[in-house]
Design an enzyme around this catalytic site. Sequence first.
Site, PDB file in Angstrom:
ATOM      1  N   GLU A 103      -7.108   2.253   7.856  1.00 25.02           N
ATOM      2  CA  GLU A 103      -6.475   3.633   7.671  1.00 25.02           C
ATOM      3  C   GLU A 103      -7.804   4.825   7.816  1.00 25.02           C
ATOM      4  O   GLU A 103      -9.181   4.271   7.923  1.00 25.02           O
ATOM      5  CB  GLU A 103      -6.159   3.808   6.114  1.00 25.02           C
ATOM      6  CG  GLU A 103      -7.145   3.747   5.198  1.00 25.02           C
ATOM      7  CD  GLU A 103      -6.807   3.809   3.612  1.00 25.02           C
ATOM      8  OE1 GLU A 103      -5.812   3.082   3.338  1.00 25.02           O
ATOM      9  OE2 GLU A 103      -6.937   4.933   3.008  1.00 25.02           O
TER      10      GLU A 103
ATOM     11  N   LYS B 235       0.782  -1.292  -0.127  1.00 25.88           N
ATOM     12  CA  LYS B 235      -0.083  -0.091  -0.080  1.00 25.88           C
ATOM     13  C   LYS B 235       0.831   1.181   0.123  1.00 25.88           C
ATOM     14  O   LYS B 235       2.013   1.332   0.682  1.00 25.88           O
ATOM     15  CB  LYS B 235      -0.831  -0.045   1.245  1.00 25.88           C
ATOM     16  CG  LYS B 235      -2.130  -1.081   1.119  1.00 25.88           C
ATOM     17  CD  LYS B 235      -2.996  -0.947   2.409  1.00 25.88           C
ATOM     18  CE  LYS B 235      -3.875   0.101   2.272  1.00 25.88           C
ATOM     19  NZ  LYS B 235      -4.816   0.072   3.366  1.00 25.88           N
TER      20      LYS B 235
ATOM     21  N   LYS C 289      -0.720  -7.144   6.022  1.00 31.71           N
ATOM     22  CA  LYS C 289      -1.352  -8.601   5.965  1.00 31.71           C
ATOM     23  C   LYS C 289      -2.439  -8.513   5.219  1.00 31.71           C
ATOM     24  O   LYS C 289      -3.301  -7.760   5.516  1.00 31.71           O
ATOM     25  CB  LYS C 289      -1.557  -9.149   7.328  1.00 31.71           C
ATOM     26  CG  LYS C 289      -2.043 -10.566   7.395  1.00 31.71           C
ATOM     27  CD  LYS C 289      -1.022 -11.699   7.121  1.00 31.71           C
ATOM     28  CE  LYS C 289      -1.744 -13.116   7.012  1.00 31.71           C
ATOM     29  NZ  LYS C 289      -0.918 -14.024   6.367  1.00 31.71           N
TER      30      LYS C 289
ATOM     31  N   ARG D 154     -11.167  13.324   4.510  1.00 33.63           N
ATOM     32  CA  ARG D 154     -12.051  14.147   3.753  1.00 33.63           C
ATOM     33  C   ARG D 154     -13.689  13.867   3.482  1.00 33.63           C
ATOM     34  O   ARG D 154     -13.994  12.827   4.133  1.00 33.63           O
ATOM     35  CB  ARG D 154     -11.241  13.914   2.098  1.00 33.63           C
ATOM     36  CG  ARG D 154     -11.438  12.480   1.764  1.00 33.63           C
ATOM     37  CD  ARG D 154     -11.063  12.158   0.294  1.00 33.63           C
ATOM     38  NE  ARG D 154     -11.358  10.798  -0.086  1.00 33.63           N
ATOM     39  CZ  ARG D 154     -10.629   9.707   0.112  1.00 33.63           C
ATOM     40  NH1 ARG D 154      -9.299  10.012   0.892  1.00 33.63           N
ATOM     41  NH2 ARG D 154     -10.992   8.583  -0.075  1.00 33.63           N
TER      42      ARG D 154
ATOM     43  N   ASN E 151      -9.794   8.398   6.405  1.00 32.71           N
ATOM     44  CA  ASN E 151      -9.648   9.273   5.209  1.00 32.71           C
ATOM     45  C   ASN E 151     -10.184  10.656   5.757  1.00 32.71           C
ATOM     46  O   ASN E 151     -11.217  10.757   6.298  1.00 32.71           O
ATOM     47  CB  ASN E 151     -10.581   8.931   4.132  1.00 32.71           C
ATOM     48  CG  ASN E 151     -10.344   7.517   3.563  1.00 32.71           C
ATOM     49  OD1 ASN E 151     -11.267   6.682   3.443  1.00 32.71           O
ATOM     50  ND2 ASN E 151      -9.232   7.436   3.335  1.00 32.71           N
TER      51      ASN E 151
ATOM     52  N   ARG F 285     -21.889   3.627  -7.965  1.00 29.75           N
ATOM     53  CA  ARG F 285     -21.005   4.416  -8.841  1.00 29.75           C
ATOM     54  C   ARG F 285     -21.178   4.311 -10.034  1.00 29.75           C
ATOM     55  O   ARG F 285     -21.016   3.392 -10.634  1.00 29.75           O
ATOM     56  CB  ARG F 285     -19.712   4.343  -8.341  1.00 29.75           C
ATOM     57  CG  ARG F 285     -19.340   4.520  -7.018  1.00 29.75           C
ATOM     58  CD  ARG F 285     -17.612   4.709  -6.545  1.00 29.75           C
ATOM     59  NE  ARG F 285     -17.281   4.744  -5.359  1.00 29.75           N
ATOM     60  CZ  ARG F 285     -16.433   5.243  -4.853  1.00 29.75           C
ATOM     61  NH1 ARG F 285     -15.448   5.365  -5.447  1.00 29.75           N
ATOM     62  NH2 ARG F 285     -16.371   5.079  -3.453  1.00 29.75           N
TER      63      ARG F 285
ATOM     64  N   LYS G 190     -13.729   0.611  -5.078  1.00 31.87           N
ATOM     65  CA  LYS G 190     -15.218   0.469  -4.711  1.00 31.87           C
ATOM     66  C   LYS G 190     -16.015   0.746  -5.916  1.00 31.87           C
ATOM     67  O   LYS G 190     -15.787   2.033  -6.462  1.00 31.87           O
ATOM     68  CB  LYS G 190     -15.530   1.416  -3.180  1.00 31.87           C
ATOM     69  CG  LYS G 190     -14.461   1.277  -2.165  1.00 31.87           C
ATOM     70  CD  LYS G 190     -14.915   2.487  -1.405  1.00 31.87           C
ATOM     71  CE  LYS G 190     -13.822   2.335  -0.156  1.00 31.87           C
ATOM     72  NZ  LYS G 190     -13.689   3.612   0.726  1.00 31.87           N
TER      73      LYS G 190
ATOM     74  N   GLY H  75      -7.955   5.249  -3.465  1.00 31.93           N
ATOM     75  CA  GLY H  75      -8.628   4.879  -4.717  1.00 31.93           C
ATOM     76  C   GLY H  75      -7.961   3.841  -5.197  1.00 31.93           C
ATOM     77  O   GLY H  75      -8.023   3.411  -6.548  1.00 31.93           O
TER      78      GLY H  75
END
Lengths: 455, 175
Positions: free
Chosen positions: A288, A158, A201, A292, A290, A338, A237, A164
């Site tokens: 993580e 990562k 992992k 925003r 985000n 989406r 996603k 994204g």
Amino acid sequence: MFAKILIANRGEIAVRVLRACRTLGVEAVVAYSEADRESLAVQLADEAICIGPADAKRSYLSAPAVISAAIVSGCDAIHPGYGFLSEDEGFAEVVRAHGLTFIGPPPQVLERFASKEATRRLLGAEGLATIPGSNGMLRDDLHGLEEAERIGYPVLIKPSAGGGGKGMRMVRTPRELEAALKICRSEARAAFGDDSLYLEKWLEDNRHVEVQVAVDRFGHGVHLGERDCSVQRRHQKFLEEAPTPALDEAARNELAERAIRAVVAAGYENVGTLEFLVDPAGNAYFIEINCRIQVEHPVTEMLTGIDLVVTQIRIAAGEPLGFSQGDVTLRGHALEFRINAEDTAHDFRPSTGVVERYLAPGGPGVRMDSHLFTGYEVPPFYDSLLGKLVVWGPDRPTAIARSRAALDELVVDGIVTNIAIHQALLVNDTFLAGEMTTNLVDRIGSAAFLAAAAR
Amino acid sequence: MPDRAEADRLADHAQIDGLADELLPALIAKLGATGLAELEVREGDWKVRLRRSADGSTAASRAASARAARPAGGHLEHAHPVATEAAVDPYRAAATSPAVGIYQPRPEISSGSRVRAGDRIGSVDVLGIPQEVVSPVDGIVGAGLVESGDAVEYGQELAWIELISSTAERAGRDA
């Protein structure tokens, strides 16, 4: 409250932020690139200002262009939307240095949460279970190989910056790791200007569940429930829903409460999302945060009735949240689709062209956030998102039934879209059972997925 | 240069036309593709230099700053303007803003000043850093479209440059 806000983004989110500004009675200026001169946001805006050419590096990603536009148009705040400069702590700092407000977490908060790897340790210390991963950033390939050996394959590479799905690869062997590190590094460098990578992992059959939080300047925070984003293709996603079918109500509440406690303790401010991987046993591992507004934020708005963009702007303006956890109620079930300019028949390659006819669906619980209109030319320079169809129902089966009707009603002629993959999902047994995992579409293969639905 | 033979002049014109029509488009494409800041090519006793402005704009969008120059004695007043905007209007071309910011014309340049393609006629101040505004063509500075100190956006037309090649000189040559 701000007097005038510069919207430094494009597409559907520029329109979404513009609507939030109107709701608040705040003037807004849309900053656009030459390629977006005819865009819906520019047409709807009271004021619009061209900040550069189509190349995002010289327009939407150019801090000087964006800040200069804000200053010359008399704005006192900048809304970065998602992507582009939205999580760039350097940008936020320069915005502040020019006497403007960055709509998002303050620069020092962004900086604290800038490194995904450091954030994992920070929130791990505040009581969130984290996924095993590398100790710090990978110094070089050898360090990567050693860390992967220690964590145990398969591992996920990562990038420290961005999101994204860019620069992310799952690898099962040292040989794959060596090859993928080079690719990820160059992808991350190209996408975020930062090629530092770390390892996590890889959980084979995991679900992606994220908790929406909102914390004001006074340390008063609430969670707004969670969203399930397990429907992914190559780490991207494309369908989100809430509540997650992966956890029961008690487990969902517990996860959300742990998340809000941890981020408030760690000093987070403004709206944000904590992402977790949930294993088949229901254990949630923090991955993580985000910092925003996210693409899928409307799912939560449908359940709570709270306008998250308005909340984000109000917090950035220094206002108190104005509601507490007890005021947040989560009603019914919502799905977001989406709608991308992608050719499902040709490995989802991006498509462009002129929208010959656009008809948005309607009906109870149906919301379409899009920048499309008949005659709009989709430029080839940016991401492929054309809009988001968001559907609410009092329960999941009703939401799904309404979604099928809405997807059938949606017309986007002239552009190849991914509508077919959504229609395929809505007749897929695994999806209907609420058992999607993040690897499912890739494991079955998108083509097989579509073919199965056609029968 | 009164002693120059008519034949020499015609040969020069033919060479310049050749450079402008054949060499420039290829050079512009090359500059755009490579990310180089400057390209210089010598052909015969002519030299063509393409320069990308400091803000990093691509040659394709700023083809107007392409400039041909001869070491000595040459004159290129009728070199074809290569900018697409310039091609629209045969008599004048607009100098456009390279960025969003505050416009400042150069004090020594005013309406009636003679300029050559690539000459700086002013600047746009972006957070205190001036970005050059250049003339897209050889010509005479005409009407200013914005005032000193005005806020301007990227690509905004700032001043007209009246082409000299299109009128007097072309008429002279054709005679």
